[in-house]
Design a protein around this motif. Sequence first.
Motif, short mmCIF file in Angstrom:
data_model
loop_
_atom_site.label_atom_id
_atom_site.label_comp_id
_atom_site.label_asym_id
_atom_site.label_seq_id
_atom_site.Cartn_x
_atom_site.Cartn_y
_atom_site.Cartn_z
N LEU A 26 0.97 -1.92 0.37
CA LEU A 26 0.49 -0.31 0.05
C LEU A 26 1.08 1.54 0.38
O LEU A 26 1.02 2.38 -0.75
N ASP A 29 2.23 1.56 -3.60
CA ASP A 29 1.61 2.54 -3.96
C ASP A 29 0.90 3.21 -3.97
O ASP A 29 0.18 4.22 -5.20
N MET A 30 0.98 3.91 -3.25
CA MET A 30 0.37 5.32 -2.76
C MET A 30 0.62 6.23 -3.54
O MET A 30 -0.31 7.39 -3.72
N ALA A 33 -1.73 6.86 -5.87
CA ALA A 33 -4.00 6.44 -6.53
C ALA A 33 -4.50 7.41 -6.48
O ALA A 33 -4.84 7.74 -7.49
N GLU A 38 -8.05 6.75 -8.19
CA GLU A 38 -8.00 5.46 -7.60
C GLU A 38 -9.02 6.26 -5.68
O GLU A 38 -9.27 4.95 -5.32
N TRP A 63 -9.39 4.35 -0.33
CA TRP A 63 -9.03 4.48 -1.83
C TRP A 63 -9.53 2.96 -2.41
O TRP A 63 -9.32 1.83 -1.56
N GLN A 64 -10.04 3.08 -3.40
CA GLN A 64 -10.10 2.14 -4.13
C GLN A 64 -8.65 1.54 -5.27
O GLN A 64 -8.44 2.14 -6.09
N HIS A 65 -8.30 0.03 -4.31
CA HIS A 65 -7.32 -0.59 -4.55
C HIS A 65 -7.35 -1.01 -5.98
O HIS A 65 -8.37 -1.92 -5.13
N HIS A 68 -6.42 -4.93 -3.36
CA HIS A 68 -6.94 -5.40 -2.53
C HIS A 68 -8.11 -4.42 -1.82
O HIS A 68 -9.11 -4.68 -0.78
N PHE A 76 -4.99 3.07 5.57
CA PHE A 76 -4.28 4.35 4.77
C PHE A 76 -3.68 6.52 5.42
O PHE A 76 -2.51 6.19 4.37
#
Length: 282
Positions: A26, A29-30, A33, A38, A63-65, A68, A76
Amino acid sequence: ARRQSGRRVWVLNDGEQAEAGAALRLHNDMHLAVARGELRAWYQPQLDAHSGALVGFEALMRWQHPTHGLVFPSVFIPLAEDNGQIVPMGAWMLERACADLLALQRACPPDAPPLRVAVNLSLRQFCDPQVYEHVAQALARSGLAPTQLELEITEGTAMVNQQHTLDLLGRFKQLGCMLALDDFGTGYSSLAYLKRFPLDVMKIDQSFVRHILSDNEDRAIVHAIITLAHHLGMKVIAEGVEQAAQQQLLASMGCELVQGYLHGRPMPLDEALAWLQAHQRP
Ligand code: C2E
Ligand code: CA
Ligand code: CA
Ligand code: CA
């Protein structure tokens, strides 16, 4: 995690390893985002405790991951606060919330009073040199009246650097924004400073509201907070209101506003629009 005496070795069990791995992914990836689109802004209604009229919404981030799924802020936001991504994410939220409030306002009758949207500012954002620009830009781009935007900072954030808080809140006030103190009662406020901050709204933390019907101490604390807020010229909103009896008791103690599952959970914009239609039906 278990620390072995003498040797500095951390032993993680499987669950902890999975958790740490997920957190790491996470974390990595942040920074994408915002660019990948996302992030989501969800909205929870805030109502007049006496009349039940809608007064506005609090904007809450999700957060639409891609792998995940839907990630909640308790997961997050602390990471984003650590790696600094909360600054661009928060700037995105300010723009989104102002734009979405216009859509919500348009769904109200033309003679309805202006709605408000409350946006959370974390410590890292509050200390970022660009935060004022982000707020001013979101307002200017949306064309929202500044009084329709409420900024929420926690008691903890407000107390870290009280001179900075005084300066920045003063500038936000000059801009015309509403200012709310979030999670009141959970941190360590210096009451001497509290009176100097130009705050409009005190938010009573849901931990005090939860047992308000059964716990005499919690009820006494809530009563004291409401009295203090009123003497400082602030309105009070109680969060975490789940039962009608809680709202009645809060209203009888002078609490002006309520927010909680009793009236609505945080929802995506389309659901908030539907909620609004249903709420307006006589
Ligand atoms: P918060 O600002 O105190 O927000 C209130 C939290 O209480 C929300 O959790 C909301 O869904 C939850 N809540 C509302 N009504 C009820 C109720 O009746 N019962 C219960 N049990 N809970 C209720 P959420 O959305 O998971 O957000 C958690 C925290 O994450 C927020 O706490 C806030 O500190 C942070 N956060 C959320 N969105 C943002 C954001 O855009 N920026 C920043 N900086 N922080 C955010
Ligand atoms: Ca909040
Ligand atoms: Ca809160
Ligand atoms: Ca809270």
